[in-house]
Design a protein around this motif. Structure first.
Motif, PDB file in Angstrom:
ATOM      1  N   VAL A   1      -9.182   6.540  -2.476  1.00  0.00           N
ATOM      2  CA  VAL A   1      -9.860   7.479  -3.357  1.00  0.00           C
ATOM      3  C   VAL A   1      -9.978   6.818  -4.715  1.00  0.00           C
ATOM      4  CG1 VAL A   1      -7.650   8.607  -3.833  1.00  0.00           C
ATOM      5  CG2 VAL A   1      -9.769   9.781  -4.413  1.00  0.00           C
ATOM      6  N   GLY A   2     -11.097   7.079  -5.394  1.00  0.00           N
ATOM      7  CA  GLY A   2     -11.283   6.451  -6.698  1.00  0.00           C
ATOM      8  C   GLY A   2     -12.395   7.123  -7.462  1.00  0.00           C
ATOM      9  N   PHE A   3     -12.455   6.815  -8.750  1.00  0.00           N
ATOM     10  CA  PHE A   3     -13.599   7.297  -9.528  1.00  0.00           C
ATOM     11  C   PHE A   3     -13.977   6.271 -10.572  1.00  0.00           C
ATOM     12  CE2 PHE A   3     -10.062   9.117 -12.069  1.00  0.00           C
ATOM     13  CZ  PHE A   3     -10.437   8.753 -13.358  1.00  0.00           C
ATOM     14  N   ALA A   4     -15.163   6.455 -11.137  1.00  0.00           N
ATOM     15  CA  ALA A   4     -15.655   5.558 -12.173  1.00  0.00           C
ATOM     16  C   ALA A   4     -16.137   6.384 -13.351  1.00  0.00           C
ATOM     17  CB  ALA A   4     -16.798   4.698 -11.634  1.00  0.00           C
ATOM     18  N   MET A   5     -15.933   5.844 -14.549  1.00  0.00           N
ATOM     19  CA  MET A   5     -16.422   6.511 -15.749  1.00  0.00           C
ATOM     20  C   MET A   5     -17.108   5.480 -16.640  1.00  0.00           C
ATOM     21  SD  MET A   5     -14.321   8.490 -18.756  1.00  0.00           S
ATOM     22  CE  MET A   5     -13.873   6.995 -19.646  1.00  0.00           C
ATOM     23  N   GLY A   6     -18.357   5.736 -16.976  1.00  0.00           N
ATOM     24  CA  GLY A   6     -19.079   4.847 -17.878  1.00  0.00           C
ATOM     25  C   GLY A   6     -18.763   5.195 -19.321  1.00  0.00           C
ATOM     26  N   ASP A   7     -18.906   4.214 -20.209  1.00  0.00           N
ATOM     27  CA  ASP A   7     -18.542   4.458 -21.608  1.00  0.00           C
ATOM     28  C   ASP A   7     -19.601   5.261 -22.352  1.00  0.00           C
ATOM     29  OD1 ASP A   7     -20.323   2.170 -21.509  1.00  0.00           O
ATOM     30  OD2 ASP A   7     -19.840   1.833 -23.616  1.00  0.00           O
TER      31      ASP A   7
ATOM     32  N   GLU B   1      -4.127  13.229  -6.949  1.00  0.00           N
ATOM     33  CA  GLU B   1      -3.606  12.354  -8.004  1.00  0.00           C
ATOM     34  C   GLU B   1      -4.740  11.773  -8.838  1.00  0.00           C
ATOM     35  OE1 GLU B   1      -0.263   9.692  -7.319  1.00  0.00           O
ATOM     36  OE2 GLU B   1      -1.445   8.047  -8.149  1.00  0.00           O
ATOM     37  N   LEU B   2      -5.802  11.312  -8.171  1.00  0.00           N
ATOM     38  CA  LEU B   2      -6.923  10.743  -8.913  1.00  0.00           C
ATOM     39  C   LEU B   2      -7.611  11.794  -9.764  1.00  0.00           C
ATOM     40  CD1 LEU B   2      -8.271   7.875  -9.060  1.00  0.00           C
ATOM     41  CD2 LEU B   2      -6.357   8.175  -7.521  1.00  0.00           C
ATOM     42  N   ALA B   3      -7.757  12.999  -9.214  1.00  0.00           N
ATOM     43  CA  ALA B   3      -8.353  14.087  -9.990  1.00  0.00           C
ATOM     44  C   ALA B   3      -7.481  14.395 -11.206  1.00  0.00           C
ATOM     45  CB  ALA B   3      -8.510  15.333  -9.117  1.00  0.00           C
ATOM     46  N   ALA B   4      -6.161  14.282 -11.016  1.00  0.00           N
ATOM     47  CA  ALA B   4      -5.243  14.535 -12.124  1.00  0.00           C
ATOM     48  C   ALA B   4      -5.342  13.432 -13.177  1.00  0.00           C
ATOM     49  CB  ALA B   4      -3.810  14.647 -11.606  1.00  0.00           C
ATOM     50  N   VAL B   5      -5.571  12.198 -12.731  1.00  0.00           N
ATOM     51  CA  VAL B   5      -5.767  11.096 -13.679  1.00  0.00           C
ATOM     52  C   VAL B   5      -6.988  11.392 -14.542  1.00  0.00           C
ATOM     53  CG1 VAL B   5      -6.410   8.659 -13.907  1.00  0.00           C
ATOM     54  CG2 VAL B   5      -4.648   9.326 -12.254  1.00  0.00           C
ATOM     55  N   ALA B   6      -8.063  11.824 -13.883  1.00  0.00           N
ATOM     56  CA  ALA B   6      -9.296  12.137 -14.610  1.00  0.00           C
ATOM     57  C   ALA B   6      -9.046  13.242 -15.635  1.00  0.00           C
ATOM     58  CB  ALA B   6     -10.392  12.551 -13.629  1.00  0.00           C
TER      59      ALA B   6
ATOM     60  N   PHE C   1       0.829  -1.206   0.000  1.00  0.00           N
ATOM     61  CA  PHE C   1       0.000   0.000   0.000  1.00  0.00           C
ATOM     62  C   PHE C   1       0.859   1.249   0.000  1.00  0.00           C
ATOM     63  CE2 PHE C   1      -2.739  -3.261   1.896  1.00  0.00           C
ATOM     64  CZ  PHE C   1      -3.832  -3.152   1.054  1.00  0.00           C
ATOM     65  N   PRO C   2       0.385   2.352  -0.591  1.00  0.00           N
ATOM     66  CA  PRO C   2      -0.896   2.434  -1.287  1.00  0.00           C
ATOM     67  C   PRO C   2      -0.896   1.667  -2.602  1.00  0.00           C
ATOM     68  CG  PRO C   2       0.288   4.523  -1.420  1.00  0.00           C
ATOM     69  CD  PRO C   2       1.070   3.653  -0.513  1.00  0.00           C
ATOM     70  N   ALA C   3      -2.015   0.981  -2.855  1.00  0.00           N
ATOM     71  CA  ALA C   3      -2.155   0.200  -4.080  1.00  0.00           C
ATOM     72  C   ALA C   3      -2.834   1.058  -5.142  1.00  0.00           C
ATOM     73  CB  ALA C   3      -2.986  -1.049  -3.807  1.00  0.00           C
ATOM     74  N   ARG C   4      -2.302   0.999  -6.353  1.00  0.00           N
ATOM     75  CA  ARG C   4      -2.891   1.757  -7.473  1.00  0.00           C
ATOM     76  C   ARG C   4      -3.425   0.766  -8.488  1.00  0.00           C
ATOM     77  NH1 ARG C   4       1.471   5.144  -5.687  1.00  0.00           N
ATOM     78  NH2 ARG C   4       0.926   7.365  -5.773  1.00  0.00           N
ATOM     79  N   TRP C   5      -4.737   0.661  -8.548  1.00  0.00           N
ATOM     80  CA  TRP C   5      -5.376  -0.357  -9.397  1.00  0.00           C
ATOM     81  C   TRP C   5      -6.401   0.282 -10.330  1.00  0.00           C
ATOM     82  CZ3 TRP C   5      -6.975  -5.317  -6.191  1.00  0.00           C
ATOM     83  CH2 TRP C   5      -5.821  -5.899  -5.634  1.00  0.00           C
ATOM     84  N   TRP C   6      -6.512  -0.282 -11.540  1.00  0.00           N
ATOM     85  CA  TRP C   6      -7.569   0.169 -12.456  1.00  0.00           C
ATOM     86  C   TRP C   6      -8.204  -1.024 -13.151  1.00  0.00           C
ATOM     87  CZ3 TRP C   6      -7.783  -0.244 -17.896  1.00  0.00           C
ATOM     88  CH2 TRP C   6      -6.628  -0.745 -18.515  1.00  0.00           C
ATOM     89  N   SER C   7      -9.398  -0.819 -13.673  1.00  0.00           N
ATOM     90  CA  SER C   7     -10.152  -1.901 -14.283  1.00  0.00           C
ATOM     91  C   SER C   7     -11.096  -1.342 -15.349  1.00  0.00           C
ATOM     92  CB  SER C   7     -10.970  -2.618 -13.208  1.00  0.00           C
ATOM     93  OG  SER C   7     -11.696  -3.696 -13.768  1.00  0.00           O
ATOM     94  N   TYR C   8     -11.451  -2.183 -16.307  1.00  0.00           N
ATOM     95  CA  TYR C   8     -12.431  -1.776 -17.318  1.00  0.00           C
ATOM     96  C   TYR C   8     -13.231  -3.004 -17.707  1.00  0.00           C
ATOM     97  CZ  TYR C   8     -14.438   0.523 -21.425  1.00  0.00           C
ATOM     98  OH  TYR C   8     -15.301   1.075 -22.336  1.00  0.00           O
TER      99      TYR C   8
ATOM    100  N   PHE D   1     -23.392  -1.587 -19.604  1.00  0.00           N
ATOM    101  CA  PHE D   1     -22.441  -0.542 -19.968  1.00  0.00           C
ATOM    102  C   PHE D   1     -21.043  -0.943 -19.532  1.00  0.00           C
ATOM    103  CE2 PHE D   1     -22.028   1.060 -15.617  1.00  0.00           C
ATOM    104  CZ  PHE D   1     -23.199   0.597 -15.046  1.00  0.00           C
ATOM    105  N   PHE D   2     -20.056  -0.256 -20.056  1.00  0.00           N
ATOM    106  CA  PHE D   2     -18.672  -0.524 -19.678  1.00  0.00           C
ATOM    107  C   PHE D   2     -18.201   0.604 -18.779  1.00  0.00           C
ATOM    108  CE2 PHE D   2     -19.413  -3.186 -23.180  1.00  0.00           C
ATOM    109  CZ  PHE D   2     -18.611  -4.298 -22.975  1.00  0.00           C
ATOM    110  N   GLN D   3     -17.428   0.243 -17.798  1.00  0.00           N
ATOM    111  CA  GLN D   3     -17.023   1.246 -16.833  1.00  0.00           C
ATOM    112  C   GLN D   3     -15.539   1.129 -16.502  1.00  0.00           C
ATOM    113  OE1 GLN D   3     -18.422   1.287 -12.547  1.00  0.00           O
ATOM    114  NE2 GLN D   3     -19.760   2.835 -13.376  1.00  0.00           N
ATOM    115  N   TRP D   4     -14.916   2.287 -16.494  1.00  0.00           N
ATOM    116  CA  TRP D   4     -13.520   2.396 -16.053  1.00  0.00           C
ATOM    117  C   TRP D   4     -13.551   2.709 -14.565  1.00  0.00           C
ATOM    118  CZ3 TRP D   4     -10.361   7.463 -17.002  1.00  0.00           C
ATOM    119  CH2 TRP D   4      -9.030   7.292 -16.558  1.00  0.00           C
ATOM    120  N   ASN D   5     -12.880   1.871 -13.783  1.00  0.00           N
ATOM    121  CA  ASN D   5     -12.761   2.119 -12.349  1.00  0.00           C
ATOM    122  C   ASN D   5     -11.286   2.273 -12.026  1.00  0.00           C
ATOM    123  OD1 ASN D   5     -15.435   1.429 -10.617  1.00  0.00           O
ATOM    124  ND2 ASN D   5     -15.408   0.278 -12.527  1.00  0.00           N
ATOM    125  N   ILE D   6     -10.955   3.269 -11.255  1.00  0.00           N
ATOM    126  CA  ILE D   6      -9.546   3.446 -10.885  1.00  0.00           C
ATOM    127  C   ILE D   6      -9.491   3.933  -9.441  1.00  0.00           C
ATOM    128  CG2 ILE D   6      -9.496   5.735 -12.008  1.00  0.00           C
ATOM    129  CD1 ILE D   6      -6.488   5.022 -12.686  1.00  0.00           C
TER     130      ILE D   6
END
Length: 420
Positions: A302-308, A141-146, A99-106, A123-128
């Motif tokens: 902290v994380g966010f999700a984005m749908g396609d 950092e997450l806001a910067a990724v977005a 930790f901290p672990a940085r993971w993403w998925s789609y 739907f498809f979703q990006w989770n990070i």
RNA sequence: GUGCCUAUAGCUCAAUGGCAGAGUACUUCACUGUGGAUGAAGAUGUUGAGGGUUCGACCCCCUCUAGGCACCCCA
């Protein structure tokens, strides 16, 4: 009209053109995720109902999930979101992960909703997520990724904004207004809906929570105060960090950004097109305890999700998705007759070994039809190998874009095509 | 789950309750060794599904299905 078996309501067929768009978006989010050092993971699409009952609770599971009995009688849910699966995966290996672990998925998700613009049932979703840090640096950092993603797909700060807020700031402000703690969470949900309800209805609901007229007036001026963030040390630092990372121009403070989900405990953010013609492109925030509900030790993140669906609508609205149709680099090899067919196939095989995408004619139709077909599949080049070419050990290379053609010695074909 | 709107050829859309059409795309030919143009000819429909009113329904009424918009919720 022939009767064709219907697809499931709210699902989409991805014909090659649509699939290309999906892959284009996927390519960008993958690149951005990896550029920040995040690792890809995934959970199962099928989960037990129990997993969601523990966490998401409320409406998401009861009303908006696909739930069914498997053949053994167990209640199975098509995953409506990834966070509970993530929580379980983290909790199971809490003592061995770094930790901290940085993971993403789609991947695909399902919600049993009424389909409409920007909203489908599949739907498809990006989770990070960045898990295991309570710092404002991780939020930034997450806001910067977005923001990096939006920049990478061509969405400028003039077109989209990342609205941010801090739930603790709102909580504190509510306390100063003399709002009791029981009313606070209900009030937060109402604040989240202020743009969706008519003003008088909204005010009525607020007063219904036990606020008096003076508190309502104070609340309204609070929610109009775009400088409120300056009272939060954390938000001031957040903005400063975003400036250092070159993403501050995407930021827009909005005291009305709250997020519907209960597990957010700190900074929250949502991305919208500036005219708010579309729904939220992505949304996320800071949570204080990811794994508590599934039996792990408290772990913030902290994380966010984005749908396609919405992001594609926004990208199309701004004309940012390139026309993939023009980008096929396929070479079409015509077949003159049965005598020349073996040579056509040999040339096609050689070109494939050299790394080209090659499509061959499947019969000996008239050249005109073969070339028309080559044109329609948007091949970039067509090769003609007839008796004349065979005799001279040459290949006729037609450039389908420029309408020009030239005879190329068989031995120089690969280098000729590479130089084009 | 609630309210409103929509559904006609592959696509975009016409058609006072009285013969279902146009543009485009498609197929063939002009063009048996050369594709986007041009011209000619051709094919295309249970008018979303089912029921009702009517001498007669794409048109009016009901139900269903799908989509859109707004709620709800959220990506």
């Amino acid at each position: 009209m022939k009767t064709i078996v219907k697809s499931v309501k709210g699902t989409r067929d991805f014909y090659p053109d649509e699939m290309a768009k999906r892959q284009w978006i996927y390519g960008h989010l993958k690149t951005v995720s990896e550029s920040f050092g995040y690792q890809q993971y995934d959970g199962p699409c099928l989960e037990t109902l129990e997993l969601y009952a523990a966490k998401s609770g409320e409406e998401l599971v009861k009303e908006q999930s696909f739930v069914f009995n498997d053949r053994g009688g167990d209640l199975i849910t098509l995953r409506p979101e990834l966070t509970p699966s993530l929580a379980r995966m983290i909790a199971e290996k809490q003592n061995e992960l770094v930790f901290p672990a940085r993971w993403w998925s789609y991947g695909p998700f399902w919600r049993y909703e009424r389909p409409q613009r920007g909203r489908t049932r599949e739907f498809f979703q990006w989770n990070i997520d960045l898990i295991g840090s309570d710092s404002v640096e991780s939020d930034a950092e997450l806001a910067a990724v977005a923001c990096s993603f939006m920049r990478s797909v061509g969405l400028s700060p003039e077109q989209v904004k990342l609205r941010y807020n801090d739930r603790q700031l709102m909580d504190q402000a509510f306390s100063e207004l003399g709002i009791d703690s029981e009313s606070k969470s209900a009030l937060l949900r109402l604040v989240d809906r202020i743009d969706k309800l008519p003003a008088d209805v909204w005010e009525e609901k607020v007063l219904g929570l036990g606020l008096d007229q003076r508190q309502l007036t104070a609340l309204k001026s609070l929610l109009a105060d775009v400088n409120l963030w300056q009272r939060s040390e954390r938000l001031v630092k957040f903005v400063s960090l975003m400036r250092s990372m070159g993403q501050v121009e995407y930021l827009e403070y909005d005291p009305r950004t709250i997020r519907g989900l209960d597990y957010y405990t700190g900074i929250v953010f949502e991305a919208y097109d500036v005219n708010q013609e579309f729904r939220a492109i992505l949304g996320g925030g800071h949570y204080g305890n990811l794994v508590g509900d599934v039996g792990g030790d408290p772990l913030p993140g902290v994380g966010f999700a984005m749908g396609d669906v919405v992001v594609q609508l926004v990208l199309e609205h701004f004309g940012l998705i390139p026309d993939m149709k023009t980008e096929t680099e396929t070479i079409f090899v015509t077949v003159f007759d049965d005598q020349t067919n073996p040579e056509s196939l040999r040339i096609a095989s050689d070109l494939r070994l050299a790394g080209f995408k090659v499509v061959t004619a499947l019969g000996t139709e008239k050249l005109g039809k073969q070339l028309k077909f080559a044109d329609r599949i948007r091949a970039s080049k067509a090769l003609v190998i007839g008796p004349d070419e065979l005799a001279k050990e040459e290949v006729m290379v037609k450039d389908l874009q420029t309408h020009s053609q030239s005879s190329v010695p068989r031995a120089q074909l690969v280098s000729f095509l590479r130089n084009e």
